[in-house]
Design a protein around this motif. Sequence first.
Motif, PDB file in Angstrom:
ATOM      1  N   GLY A 179       0.818  -1.212   0.000  1.00  0.00           N
ATOM      2  CA  GLY A 179       0.000   0.000   0.000  1.00  0.00           C
ATOM      3  C   GLY A 179       0.849   1.258   0.000  1.00  0.00           C
ATOM      4  O   GLY A 179       0.601   2.197  -0.775  1.00  0.00           O
ATOM      5  N   CYS A 180       1.871   1.314   0.861  1.00  0.00           N
ATOM      6  CA  CYS A 180       2.767   2.472   0.907  1.00  0.00           C
ATOM      7  C   CYS A 180       3.534   2.628  -0.398  1.00  0.00           C
ATOM      8  O   CYS A 180       3.745   3.740  -0.877  1.00  0.00           O
ATOM      9  N   SER A 181       3.948   1.506  -0.971  1.00  0.00           N
ATOM     10  CA  SER A 181       4.681   1.552  -2.239  1.00  0.00           C
ATOM     11  C   SER A 181       3.809   2.120  -3.355  1.00  0.00           C
ATOM     12  O   SER A 181       4.274   2.908  -4.183  1.00  0.00           O
ATOM     13  N   LEU A 182       2.533   1.739  -3.379  1.00  0.00           N
ATOM     14  CA  LEU A 182       1.631   2.255  -4.405  1.00  0.00           C
ATOM     15  C   LEU A 182       1.377   3.743  -4.223  1.00  0.00           C
ATOM     16  O   LEU A 182       1.300   4.499  -5.205  1.00  0.00           O
ATOM     17  N   ILE A 183       1.244   4.186  -2.975  1.00  0.00           N
ATOM     18  CA  ILE A 183       1.052   5.622  -2.725  1.00  0.00           C
ATOM     19  C   ILE A 183       2.275   6.405  -3.194  1.00  0.00           C
ATOM     20  O   ILE A 183       2.158   7.451  -3.840  1.00  0.00           O
ATOM     21  N   PHE A 184       3.469   5.893  -2.879  1.00  0.00           N
ATOM     22  CA  PHE A 184       4.681   6.585  -3.318  1.00  0.00           C
ATOM     23  C   PHE A 184       4.811   6.551  -4.835  1.00  0.00           C
ATOM     24  O   PHE A 184       5.212   7.535  -5.460  1.00  0.00           O
ATOM     25  N   ALA A 185       4.424   5.417  -5.448  1.00  0.00           N
ATOM     26  CA  ALA A 185       4.442   5.326  -6.911  1.00  0.00           C
ATOM     27  C   ALA A 185       3.480   6.343  -7.519  1.00  0.00           C
ATOM     28  O   ALA A 185       3.788   6.966  -8.547  1.00  0.00           O
ATOM     29  N   ALA A 186       2.327   6.543  -6.878  1.00  0.00           N
ATOM     30  CA  ALA A 186       1.360   7.525  -7.371  1.00  0.00           C
ATOM     31  C   ALA A 186       1.942   8.939  -7.314  1.00  0.00           C
ATOM     32  O   ALA A 186       1.739   9.747  -8.227  1.00  0.00           O
ATOM     33  N   LEU A 187       2.682   9.227  -6.254  1.00  0.00           N
ATOM     34  CA  LEU A 187       3.326  10.540  -6.145  1.00  0.00           C
ATOM     35  C   LEU A 187       4.342  10.734  -7.273  1.00  0.00           C
ATOM     36  O   LEU A 187       4.443  11.819  -7.854  1.00  0.00           O
ATOM     37  N   LEU A 188       5.107   9.692  -7.567  1.00  0.00           N
ATOM     38  CA  LEU A 188       6.088   9.764  -8.649  1.00  0.00           C
ATOM     39  C   LEU A 188       5.410   9.937 -10.006  1.00  0.00           C
ATOM     40  O   LEU A 188       5.860  10.739 -10.842  1.00  0.00           O
ATOM     41  N   ILE A 189       4.317   9.209 -10.225  1.00  0.00           N
ATOM     42  CA  ILE A 189       3.579   9.342 -11.487  1.00  0.00           C
ATOM     43  C   ILE A 189       3.046  10.759 -11.641  1.00  0.00           C
ATOM     44  O   ILE A 189       3.138  11.375 -12.706  1.00  0.00           O
ATOM     45  N   ASN A 190       2.477  11.277 -10.544  1.00  0.00           N
ATOM     46  CA  ASN A 190       1.885  12.613 -10.583  1.00  0.00           C
ATOM     47  C   ASN A 190       2.912  13.689 -10.909  1.00  0.00           C
ATOM     48  O   ASN A 190       2.594  14.701 -11.543  1.00  0.00           O
TER      49      ASN A 190
END
Length: 301
Positions: free
Chosen positions: A272-283
């Motif tokens: 879950g934390c990895s996906l949130i951080f990945a979302a920040l990187l994508i954004n």
Amino acid sequence: MSTIRQAPWQADALLLLVTILAAGGWIFSKEALAGMPPLLFIGTRFLLAGLILLGFAWPTLRHLPARRIWRGIWVGFLFSAAIAFWVLGLQHSSHLGESAFINSLGILLVPVVARLLFGDRPPRSTWIALPVALIGFALLSLNAGFRVETSQLFMVCAALCFALLINVNTRVVRNIPALPLTTLQLLSVGSVLTCLSLLFEHQPMALNISILGWFIASVLLASSLRFFLQIKAQGMTTPSHAAVILMLEAVWTALLAAWWFGETMAPLQLLGCSLIFAALLINRWYWVRKVILRWLPGVQR
């Protein structure tokens, strides 16, 4: 040559230090909350930090028009709501790393709030990143057994308030220099939350040398020094470039919490934390790519 390439390495180093100080603030605050009511802790912390910065900001503040000063103070009331949700989430949190990643959703929500309230058009990357972040948050909730924890709700509210605050700052008080604005907002938050604590909090304090030490560290390192260095570093680079590096706060918080409190992540939490951080990187991918190319000069641009 672009601004991002001209930005000095000193800015990157200062911003990295800022993220470490901010992450340390999670540890300092959690320890101090063991002996202080949450609103009293955060209110007095910000009030003292604001008074310290006032010594540096006063020469500029005394020449600002009264209407700009009042705008900074009023926006500080919104900051008060964000910080109140944050400290209540921190008080209830049993896992600082997870809470830090949820709080970082505020960065992702900035363009969404801008779209809903101000009619701005977010980049396509925001709409790609948003479902990734939501899946990440859902996994964190599943880890608790198909329920959303109190700390998670507080942190989501804090993230929403921070996203709104960033939007308001860029529109309402953008003509106020960064240091005076930060000083006004810290003083506003400190005054509001200290008063609310005196009115509504009846939790007895259990002050000792250790609690006072964590409180002083929160004031001097995680507030005064952190905001002073952040303002200085942001003046040396572009806002989007700074935002990319500041995203590392959640990562440092998770690492520090693992070291200090012995926190570990279950597989669902880690995913879950990895996906949130990945979302920040994508954004922020456009600027993330700029940072990577700048740090790796040998890579083809």
